[in-house]
Write an enzyme that holds these catalytic residues in place. Structure first.
Site, PDB file in Angstrom:
ATOM      1  N   SER A  62       0.821  -1.214   0.000  1.00 29.30           N
ATOM      2  CA  SER A  62       0.000   0.000   0.000  1.00 29.30           C
ATOM      3  C   SER A  62       0.857   1.267   0.000  1.00 29.30           C
ATOM      4  O   SER A  62       2.039   1.240   0.344  1.00 29.30           O
ATOM      5  CB  SER A  62      -0.906   0.022   1.232  1.00 29.30           C
ATOM      6  OG  SER A  62      -1.554  -1.210   1.399  1.00 29.30           O
TER       7      SER A  62
HETATM    8  N1  SAH Z   1      -0.649  -3.815   3.809  1.00 30.17           N
HETATM    9  C1  SAH Z   1      -0.008  -4.678   2.845  1.00 30.17           C
HETATM   10  C2  SAH Z   1      -0.718  -4.669   1.517  1.00 30.17           C
HETATM   11  C3  SAH Z   1      -1.741  -5.693   1.464  1.00 30.17           C
HETATM   12  S1  SAH Z   1      -2.465  -5.961  -0.124  1.00 30.17           S
HETATM   13  C4  SAH Z   1       1.420  -4.273   2.647  1.00 30.17           C
HETATM   14  O1  SAH Z   1       1.902  -3.406   3.383  1.00 30.17           O
HETATM   15  O2  SAH Z   1       2.095  -4.850   1.805  1.00 30.17           O
HETATM   16  C5  SAH Z   1      -3.791  -6.985   0.453  1.00 30.17           C
HETATM   17  C6  SAH Z   1      -3.405  -8.393   0.791  1.00 30.17           C
HETATM   18  O3  SAH Z   1      -4.607  -9.015   1.286  1.00 30.17           O
HETATM   19  C7  SAH Z   1      -2.970  -9.235  -0.401  1.00 30.17           C
HETATM   20  O4  SAH Z   1      -1.708  -9.781  -0.136  1.00 30.17           O
HETATM   21  C8  SAH Z   1      -4.038 -10.333  -0.503  1.00 30.17           C
HETATM   22  O5  SAH Z   1      -3.538 -11.585  -0.907  1.00 30.17           O
HETATM   23  C9  SAH Z   1      -4.559 -10.378   0.929  1.00 30.17           C
HETATM   24  N2  SAH Z   1      -5.890 -10.945   1.122  1.00 30.17           N
HETATM   25  C10 SAH Z   1      -6.997 -10.828   0.335  1.00 30.17           C
HETATM   26  N3  SAH Z   1      -8.030 -11.503   0.882  1.00 30.17           N
HETATM   27  C11 SAH Z   1      -7.580 -12.063   2.043  1.00 30.17           C
HETATM   28  C12 SAH Z   1      -8.163 -12.874   3.068  1.00 30.17           C
HETATM   29  N4  SAH Z   1      -9.445 -13.277   3.023  1.00 30.17           N
HETATM   30  N5  SAH Z   1      -7.400 -13.253   4.113  1.00 30.17           N
HETATM   31  C13 SAH Z   1      -6.100 -12.885   4.200  1.00 30.17           C
HETATM   32  N6  SAH Z   1      -5.479 -12.115   3.259  1.00 30.17           N
HETATM   33  C14 SAH Z   1      -6.213 -11.707   2.207  1.00 30.17           C
END
Ligand code: SAH
Length: 218
Positions: A62
């Site tokens: 993000s």
């Molecule tokens: N804050 C993170 C960015 C996350 S992007 C950073 O600093 O890098 C969102 C993430 O949520 C992705 O890796 C995706 O695979 C995950 N995601 C999506 N649905 C999910 C779920 N049900 N449970 C756990 N992770 C999930």
């Protein structure tokens, strides 16, 4: 912290300040966290730009300003237990370890979870646990949590999550509302849940039992 990226980190912090981030603990966490360890090697030269970047598997790390707003809104005291849903790169997990006592993070894509564990280890961070699974179910064994942070957009609030908040605890989650996404803050007051809006957001889809199905994700 001594590494060749210190100047870039200082510039990122100036950028966060000019975007309205004033919480010193949050700014310090950004100063102490080596974002270049959480992005793919080919993008390291861009690691301290205030932008989201691809981390593989169709996911992104993000934008720092967005994460800083999240963290500033939570106004942590330092003794909290936090559940993070959507570990992604692990960068926000790392930031959280500088602000709270215990971080539990859930990622659904095993390769990303493993890469995040390696990056956290490389950054010398041990106060976080990364688990592989569906975060829309929360993680009951360690509930209740003082805060739950969801880093992916959902069609609605997954029912298990507010139920795993401590009294006075706070859930931050982006919700899809027609064409736009809105960041919401839910605070638990006894049996009541109070909703606040935190403005527009841009996140990848939350895929799980209480989120989008694999096929219905936008
Ligand atoms: N804050 C993170 C960015 C996350 S992007 C950073 O600093 O890098 C969102 C993430 O949520 C992705 O890796 C995706 O695979 C995950 N995601 C999506 N649905 C999910 C779920 N049900 N449970 C756990 N992770 C999930």
């Amino acid at each position: 912290m001594r590494d060749s990226y210190g100047g870039y980190r200082a510039r990122l912090i100036e950028q966060l300040r000019s975007n309205g981030i004033s919480d010193l603990a949050v700014l310090r966490a950004f100063g102490e966290t080596q974002r270049h360890l959480f992005v793919p090697d080919a993008l390291r030269h861009r690691a301290y730009e205030d932008v989201s970047l691809p981390i593989g598997m169709g996911q992104t790390i993000s934008q720092p300003t967005t994460q800083a707003r999240f963290l500033q809104a939570l106004a942590f005291k330092g003794d909290e237990r936090v559940l993070e849903i959507g570990t992604g790169s692990g960068y926000q997990t790392a930031l959280l370890t500088h602000l709270v006592e215990q971080v539990l993070s859930i990622e659904r894509i095993p390769d990303l979870a493993r890469a995040a564990r390696r990056a956290l280890q490389a950054a010398g961070i041990h106060a976080a646990t990364v688990m592989i699974g569906d975060g829309t179910l929360g993680w009951k064994p360690l509930a209740p949590y003082d805060a739950i942070l969801v880093s992916a957009v959902s069609p609605s609030v997954p029912a298990p999550l507010p139920a795993q908040l401590a009294d006075g605890g706070c859930l931050i989650i982006p919700i899809q509302d027609g064409e736009r996404q809105e960041l919401r803050r839910l605070v638990r007051n006894g049996n009541d849940i109070v909703h606040h809006s935190m403005g527009a957001a841009t996140f990848v889809p939350l895929i799980g039992v209480h989120g989008y199905g694999d096929q219905t994700a936008p």
